[in-house]
Scaffold this active site. Structure first.
Site, PDB file in Angstrom:
ATOM      1  N   HIS A  43       0.563  -1.162  -0.211  1.00 46.92           N
ATOM      2  CA  HIS A  43       0.111  -0.397  -0.256  1.00 46.92           C
ATOM      3  C   HIS A  43       0.799   1.581  -0.143  1.00 46.92           C
ATOM      4  CE1 HIS A  43      -2.389   2.603   2.203  1.00 46.92           C
ATOM      5  NE2 HIS A  43      -3.579   1.814   1.994  1.00 46.92           N
ATOM      6  N   ASP A  55       3.328  -4.778   8.299  1.00 44.68           N
ATOM      7  CA  ASP A  55       1.803  -3.693   8.026  1.00 44.68           C
ATOM      8  C   ASP A  55       0.619  -4.858   7.774  1.00 44.68           C
ATOM      9  OD1 ASP A  55      -0.307  -3.106   6.966  1.00 44.68           O
ATOM     10  OD2 ASP A  55       1.010  -2.096   4.855  1.00 44.68           O
ATOM     11  N   GLN A  98      -4.326  -5.333   6.662  1.00 48.75           N
ATOM     12  CA  GLN A  98      -4.935  -6.244   6.755  1.00 48.75           C
ATOM     13  C   GLN A  98      -4.885  -7.589   6.756  1.00 48.75           C
ATOM     14  OE1 GLN A  98      -7.033  -5.334   4.423  1.00 48.75           O
ATOM     15  NE2 GLN A  98      -7.208  -3.134   3.870  1.00 48.75           N
ATOM     16  N   LYS A 152      -9.928  -1.389  10.552  1.00 49.78           N
ATOM     17  CA  LYS A 152      -9.940  -1.916   9.712  1.00 49.78           C
ATOM     18  C   LYS A 152     -10.202  -3.444  10.658  1.00 49.78           C
ATOM     19  CE  LYS A 152      -7.058  -0.213   5.896  1.00 49.78           C
ATOM     20  NZ  LYS A 152      -7.360   0.308   5.620  1.00 49.78           N
ATOM     21  N   CYS A 206      -4.895   2.354  -3.406  1.00 46.25           N
ATOM     22  CA  CYS A 206      -3.330   2.909  -2.770  1.00 46.25           C
ATOM     23  C   CYS A 206      -2.379   2.023  -2.957  1.00 46.25           C
ATOM     24  CB  CYS A 206      -4.034   2.817  -1.680  1.00 46.25           C
ATOM     25  SG  CYS A 206      -5.013   4.690  -1.344  1.00 46.25           S
TER      26      CYS A 206
END
Lengths: 406, 140
Positions: free
Chosen positions: A123, A200, A203, A226, A364
Site C-alpha cells: 500500500h 504492515d 489487512q 479495520k 492506493c
C-alpha cells in the site's frame, strides 16, 4: 460452536438499511470495517460518564479514563502476544505507525548509502514514508517483486539483501491481491543477515491470529478501524531494544520527562512516542472491538471469511472475461478483479446504485496497477457480518451489469 | 438556445427517470453514442487525469467560439462528457465565463462532482473555464 451470522449482523445496525432504495450490501471492509454497537456505546458512555484528559489530572474523571486507556494497552499486548506493554504505542493509524518507524528508526539506524527493501505489493502507506526517509538520509529503496499470481518472489531476497540492507517493509496481507505473505520466513531470512523487518498488519488483524513473538517481527503495525474499532487509532508494536534506541517522532506533552529551555529529557517507553493528547475515547472503545473479536473467536471468523472468499471466487470465475488479480491459495479478506471490456469505474458506480458498496480505483497501490498494466480495479472485501446470500445477490447484480455495460 | 436553456432541457430529459438504474442507463446510452475522439487529439496534452477514469478534452477556437471534443475510458463518464459538450461546445468564451454549470448537480449526479480524485469531471469543468479565460484574452 459455529458463528451465528444473523445474530452478529444485529450488532452492526448500519448494515440494516437501504441505499438508493436497495438493501445495503457492504463489501468494502478492507477499506474500513463497520463497528459493532459495543464499540459505539463505549465511546458514547465515555463522553457521558467519565471523560477527562489522561495521565495528567489528579481528579476522578481523568483517573478513570487513564485506567481504561492503559488497560487497552495491556489488552493489545495480549491480543498480539507482545512481551511487554511498553512495546505497544498508540498512534492514529497504520499510516502514522509506519511514518513513526520510518522517521525514528531512520534517524537512529539508517545512513547514507543504506538500503530498505519494500515489496511491490505494498500500500502507498508502506512505500512513501520509506521514500521520504530514504531521501532525507541518502538511502535507497529496493523493490522486492511479486509474480503474476500474487506470490512474493522471496527467493530473490538472498540476492536483494546486501550488507547495506537495513530493513524490509512487507504487508502481512496484501490490500489488493489478498495474498497472505510468508512473513515468518521473510523475517527469519532477514534476521539471518541482521536485517530488521516491519510488518504492515492493516489487512491481517481482523482475519488472522497474530503473534508478534512467534513471528519475531521487529515492528508490527495496524489500524483499529479495520478490525471493528474506531477511526483514528492505530498500533505500533516494536522490539524494546530498537524502540529504546530510537528518538521521539514528535515533540510535545506527555512524551517528556523534564523540559527546560536549555534541554529536554524524554519520557520512558511507551510515552516517548505518544506526544500530545491522544484519541482517548477511540483507544478505550478499541478495547471493546478487541473483546468483541476475541469473543467471536478469530479462528472461527477466519474460517468463515475464507468460506466467503472461496464461494465468491468460484462464482466470479463463472463470469466471462473475469480476471482476478492475486490467486494465491494463502489468501485473505479481499478479491480484486476486472471484467474484460468494462471499466471498473462504471461497474463500481452501477453497483453502488444497486446498493452494493465496493472499492474501485487504484486501491492506493499504483505499483500493483502498473504490474498488471491496469488503470484501475474493483475490489470486494469481506468481514464476519457478510453472508453467502449477499454474494449471490452481488453476482446477480454483476451479471446484469455485464449485460448492460459489456 | 442559451447555456441556461440547454441545462434546463437536460434536467427535463432526466426528470422522466425515477429509478437510479434508468437514469444511469440513459447516461450509458449517451456515453455509447458519443463520437470517438480523433486519435490524434487523444494525447497527454488533452488528458485530464482522475483517480478512477481518464478524460480527454480538446478545444478548437473558431470564429470567436470554442468547440470542444472529448472522451473517457469509462462509459458513464463518457455520458457525462456528452452532456457537458452539449452545453459548452460552440459557445463564446464570455458565455462560458459568465455561466455556472449546475445541471450535473440538478439531475442528481452530484456524487460525480465531489472534490476528491474521483473522475476528472470537476477538473474538466475547471479546464473548460480556463480555456474560456485564455481564448477570451486572445480574442480581445
Amino acid at each position: 460452536m459455529t458463528l451465528d451470522i444473523a445474530n452478529i449482523r444485529k450488532d452492526f445496525p448500519i448494515l440494516d438499511q437501504k441505499v438508493y432504495n436497495k438493501p445495503l450490501i457492504y463489501f468494502d471492509s478492507a477499506a474500513s470495517s463497520q463497528k459493532p454497537l459495543c464499540v459505539l456505546k463505549k465511546e458514547e458512555q465515555l463522553h457521558v460518564e467519565y471523560y477527562g484528559n489522561i495521565h495528567r489530572g489528579a481528579h476522578y474523571l481523568a483517573d478513570q479514563a487513564t485506567n481504561d486507556y492503559e488497560a487497552v494497552r495491556d489488552l493489545v499486548k495480549d491480543f498480539i502476544h507482545a512481551k511487554s506493554r511498553e512495546q505497544i504505542i498508540f498512534t492514529k493509524g497504520t499510516t502514522e505507525s509506519i511514518n513513526l518507524v520510518a522517521f525514528s528508526y531512520g534517524e537512529a539506524f539508517v545512513a547514507k548509502g543504506d538500503e530498505i527493501i519494500v515489496t511491490e505489493m505494498e500500500h502507498h502507506a508502506n512505500i512513501v514514508p520509506w521514500q521520504m526517509m530514504a531521501e532525507r538520509k541518502g538511502a535507497k529503496i529496493v523493490k522486492l517483486p511479486f509474480a503474476d499470481d500474487g506470490r512474493l518472489e522471496i527467493e530473490l531476497l538472498d540476492q536483494l539483501i546486501t550488507e547495506k540492507t537495513k530493513l524490509i517493509a512487507v504487508a502481512h496481507v496484501s490490500n489488493t491481491l489478498g495474498t497472505i505473505n510468508p512473513v515468518k520466513e521473510i523475517i527469519s531470512k532477514a534476521h539471518a543477515k541482521g536485517v530488521k523487518v516491519l510488518v504492515d498488519g492493516a489487512q491481517a488483524m481482523s482475519h488472522l491470529k497474530v503473534d508478534v513473538q512467534e513471528l519475531d517481527a521487529d515492528f508490527y503495525v495496524f489500524s483499529a478501524h479495520k478490525i471493528y474499532g474506531p477511526n483514528g487509532v492505530g498500533i505500533m508494536y516494536g522490539k524494546k531494544e530498537l524502540l529504546s534506541q530510537m528518538p521521539p517522532y514528535q515533540g510535545g506533552g506527555e512524551m517528556i520527562s523534564q523540559v527546560t529551555f536549555e534541554k529536554t529529557t524524554y519520557n520512558e517507553l511507551p510515552y516517548k512516542f505518544e506526544a500530545g493528547t491522544p484519541h482517548i475515547t477511540g483507544v478505550i472503545a478499541f478495547g471493546e472491538a478487541i473483546r468483541y473479536l476475541q469473543n467471536l473467536n478469530i479462528e472461527e471468523v477466519a474460517t468463515y471469511e475464507h468460506q466467503l472468499l472461496d464461494y465468491a471466487t468460484g462464482k466470479l470465475l463463472e463470469i466471462p472475461g473475469m480476471q482476478i488479480y492475486g490467486t494465491q491459495k494463502e489468501k485473505s479478506g479481499a478479491i480484486t478483479f476486472n471484467i474484460e471490456g468494462i471499466h471498473p469505474f462504471d461497474l463500481g458506480t452501477m453497483l453502488d446504485k444497486m446498493g452494493i458498496a465496493v472499492r474501485t480505483g487504484r486501491l492506493c497501490a499504483d505499483p500493483v496497477m502498473d504490474h498488471y498494466q491496469q488503470p484501475a480495479m474493483i475490489r470486494i472485501s469481506f468481514a464476519v457480518y457478510n453472508t453467502l446470500e449477499e454474494i449471490d445477490q452481488f453476482i446477480d447484480a454483476l451479471k446484469k451489469l455485464v449485460a448492460m455495460l459489456g | 438556445m442559451t447555456i441556461e436553456n440547454i441545462q434546463q432541457e437536460i434536467v427535463e430529459e432526466f426528470s422522466i427517470y425515477e429509478d437510479w438504474m434508468d437514469k444511469y442507463g440513459y447516461l450509458i446510452e449517451l456515453g455509447n453514442d458519443l463520437k470517438e475522439l480523433d486519435p490524434k487529439l487523444k494525447n497527454d496534452q488533452h488528458l485530464i487525469k482522475g483517480c478512477q477514469s481518464r478524460v480527454w478534452l480538446a478545444p478548437e477556437f473558431k470564429d470567436g467560439k470554442i468547440y470542444f471534443q472529448g472522451e473517457s475510458d469509462a462509459v458513464i463518464v463518457k455520458g457525462l462528457v456528452a452532456l457537458l459538450l452539449r452545453v459548452v461546445s460552440g459557445r463564446t468564451p464570455e458565455e462560458l465565463i459568465n455561466n455556472e454549470l449546475h445541471f450535473v448537480d440538478d439531475i442528481g449526479l452530484k456524487q460525480h462532482l465531489s472534490p476528491t480524485r474521483s473522475n476528472g469531471l470537476v477538473a474538466m469543468i475547471k479546464q473548460i473555464k480556463l480555456y474560456a479565460v485564455a481564448y477570451n484574452k486572445i480574442s480581445s
